[in-house]
Design an enzyme around this catalytic site. Structure first.
Site, short mmCIF file in Angstrom:
data_model
loop_
_atom_site.label_atom_id
_atom_site.label_comp_id
_atom_site.label_asym_id
_atom_site.label_seq_id
_atom_site.Cartn_x
_atom_site.Cartn_y
_atom_site.Cartn_z
N SER A 136 -6.16 0.01 10.94
CA SER A 136 -5.98 -1.44 11.04
C SER A 136 -6.41 -1.84 12.45
O SER A 136 -6.43 -0.99 13.35
CB SER A 136 -4.50 -1.80 10.84
N TYR A 149 4.56 -0.46 13.37
CA TYR A 149 3.27 -0.48 12.65
C TYR A 149 2.14 -0.21 13.64
O TYR A 149 1.26 0.60 13.36
CB TYR A 149 3.09 -1.83 11.95
N1 LIG Z 1 -3.45 -6.27 4.19
C1 LIG Z 1 -3.79 -6.21 5.46
O1 LIG Z 1 -3.84 -7.25 6.19
C2 LIG Z 1 -4.21 -4.89 6.07
C3 LIG Z 1 -4.94 -4.94 7.26
C4 LIG Z 1 -5.33 -3.76 7.87
C5 LIG Z 1 -4.98 -2.54 7.29
N2 LIG Z 1 -4.26 -2.50 6.15
C6 LIG Z 1 -3.94 -1.19 5.60
O2 LIG Z 1 -4.66 -1.02 4.39
C7 LIG Z 1 -3.93 -0.19 3.50
C8 LIG Z 1 -3.73 -0.91 2.17
O3 LIG Z 1 -3.07 -2.14 2.41
P1 LIG Z 1 -2.95 -3.30 1.32
O4 LIG Z 1 -3.07 -4.59 2.03
O5 LIG Z 1 -3.84 -3.01 0.17
O6 LIG Z 1 -1.41 -3.15 0.93
P2 LIG Z 1 -0.66 -2.89 -0.45
O7 LIG Z 1 -1.21 -3.74 -1.53
O8 LIG Z 1 0.79 -2.97 -0.13
O9 LIG Z 1 -1.06 -1.40 -0.81
C9 LIG Z 1 -0.41 -0.27 -0.32
C10 LIG Z 1 -0.64 0.85 -1.31
O10 LIG Z 1 -0.05 2.05 -0.79
C11 LIG Z 1 0.71 2.65 -1.83
N3 LIG Z 1 1.77 3.44 -1.22
C12 LIG Z 1 2.73 3.01 -0.37
N4 LIG Z 1 3.55 4.02 -0.07
C13 LIG Z 1 3.10 5.10 -0.76
C14 LIG Z 1 3.54 6.44 -0.88
N5 LIG Z 1 4.63 6.88 -0.22
N6 LIG Z 1 2.85 7.29 -1.68
C15 LIG Z 1 1.78 6.86 -2.36
N7 LIG Z 1 1.29 5.60 -2.28
C16 LIG Z 1 1.97 4.74 -1.49
C17 LIG Z 1 1.22 1.50 -2.68
O11 LIG Z 1 1.43 1.91 -4.02
P3 LIG Z 1 2.82 2.37 -4.68
O12 LIG Z 1 3.88 1.44 -4.15
O13 LIG Z 1 2.57 2.23 -6.15
O14 LIG Z 1 2.99 3.79 -4.27
C18 LIG Z 1 0.01 0.58 -2.67
O15 LIG Z 1 -0.91 0.95 -3.67
C19 LIG Z 1 -2.63 0.17 4.23
O16 LIG Z 1 -2.79 1.41 4.87
C20 LIG Z 1 -2.48 -0.95 5.25
O17 LIG Z 1 -1.70 -0.55 6.34
C21 LIG Z 1 -3.88 -3.67 5.51
#
Ligand SMILES: NC(=O)c1ccc[n+]([C@@H]2O[C@H](COP(=O)([O-])OP(=O)(O)OC[C@H]3O[C@@H](n4cnc5c(N)ncnc54)[C@H](OP(=O)(O)O)[C@@H]3O)[C@@H](O)[C@H]2O)c1
Length: 255
Positions: A136, A149
């Site tokens: 991120s 975070y």
């Molecule tokens: N959205 C943003 O603004 C943003 C910006 C920069 C970086 N990111 C990063 O991008 C990635 C995806 O983010 P997103 O926005 O798509 O969020 P999201 O929709 O909340 O997705 C997170 C995913 O991780 C899975 N997950 C969480 N804990 C887990 C575990 N213990 N084991 C296996 N799977 C797990 C969740 O699925 P389950 O709950 O089904 O396991 C979900 O599919 C993350 O690493 C986040 O930090 C996000």
């Protein structure tokens, strides 16, 4: 054989990444904890799905064994992760910090370590393999309330660089994608413990990145020729010029 394992594939960026790879003709393995969502993704994309909590070493070992038995892999996207809370260092809870470290850092390490023999096998057959870690901009710039975070994503960035050094000499590239503001359905809602009103605020009057934007960049890095390693790709919405500068309202050329 082009087969990629994507963790955190049940929503947001991970699900979009599976879809993008499938469109590009890759075989995909979608990993997350929520089976119902994975099943829906499989119906849409043909992904092989594996229910797995990346913070549980035994589950990760079983997941990787299944990957190996069902065709191996030439790619890994460590996307599972997220934020818990937006509290100050002074007032945040160690439990929240532990949860963030468990999934964003230790889970990433556990999956990577377990997958490396499978990726080496894939590289032996095809000439190359790829690992890409989702960090991120929070892994590069600190901000108030970023706390655990920031710390976890800075750590994930460091692990990515260490891994690239340790794998030098092998045909395995190690890449990092660091997005800024991405509007996914669950990320901010989970971070703010279900407070929908507060979770909507970051996206008001701004055009954020979409999960599909990030997925396109991830898949694009994999589609580069095998000798090209895009070490670090930072992407933000045009309206967000830093973690501290998000322009609200229309973007207009200066007169
Ligand atoms: N959205 C943003 O603004 C943003 C910006 C920069 C970086 N990111 C990063 O991008 C990635 C995806 O983010 P997103 O926005 O798509 O969020 P999201 O929709 O909340 O997705 C997170 C995913 O991780 C899975 N997950 C969480 N804990 C887990 C575990 N213990 N084991 C296996 N799977 C797990 C969740 O699925 P389950 O709950 O089904 O396991 C979900 O599919 C993350 O690493 C986040 O930090 C996000």
């Amino acid at each position: 054989m082009k087969r990629v394992v994507v963790t955190g594939a049940s929503s947001g960026i991970g699900a979009a990444t599976v879809k993008r790879f499938a469109e590009l003709g890759w075989q995909t393995v979608a990993v997350a904890r929520r089976e119902d969502r994975l099943r829906a993704l499989a119906a849409e994309t043909g992904a092989h799905i594996i229910v797995c909590d990346v913070t549980d070493e035994a589950q990760v070992a079983r997941m990787v064994a299944e990957v190996a038995e069902t065709g191996g892999a030439t790619g890994l996207v460590n996307n599972a992760g997220g934020a818990v809370g937006a509290d100050s260092v002074e007032h945040s809870s160690n439990d929240d910090w532990r949860r963030m470290f468990e999934v964003n850092v230790i889970g990433l390490r556990t999956v990577t370590a377990a997958m490396l023999p499978v990726l080496r096998e894939g590289a032996g057959q095809t000439g190359s393999a790829s690992i890409l870690n989702l960090t991120s901009t929070a892994g590069h710039d600190a901000y108030p309330g970023g706390g655990g975070y920031n710390a976890a994503k800075f750590a994930a960035h460091a692990v990515t660089n260490v891994l690239r050094l340790e794998l030098a000499g092998e045909p395995i590239r190690v890449m990092e994608v660091a997005p800024g503001l991405v509007h996914t359905e669950e990320f901010t809602l989970k971070r703010l413990r279900g407070d929908a009103e507060a979770a909507a605020k970051p996206y008001v009057d701004v055009t954020p990145l979409t999960a599909e934007d990030v997925a396109t960049v991830i898949a694009g890095a994999f589609e580069q020729p095998a000798h090209v390693n895009q070490d670090l790709i930072v992407l933000r919405p045009v309206a967000q010029s830093s973690v501290f500068h998000t322009h609200r309202g229309p973007l207009v050329p200066k007169a």
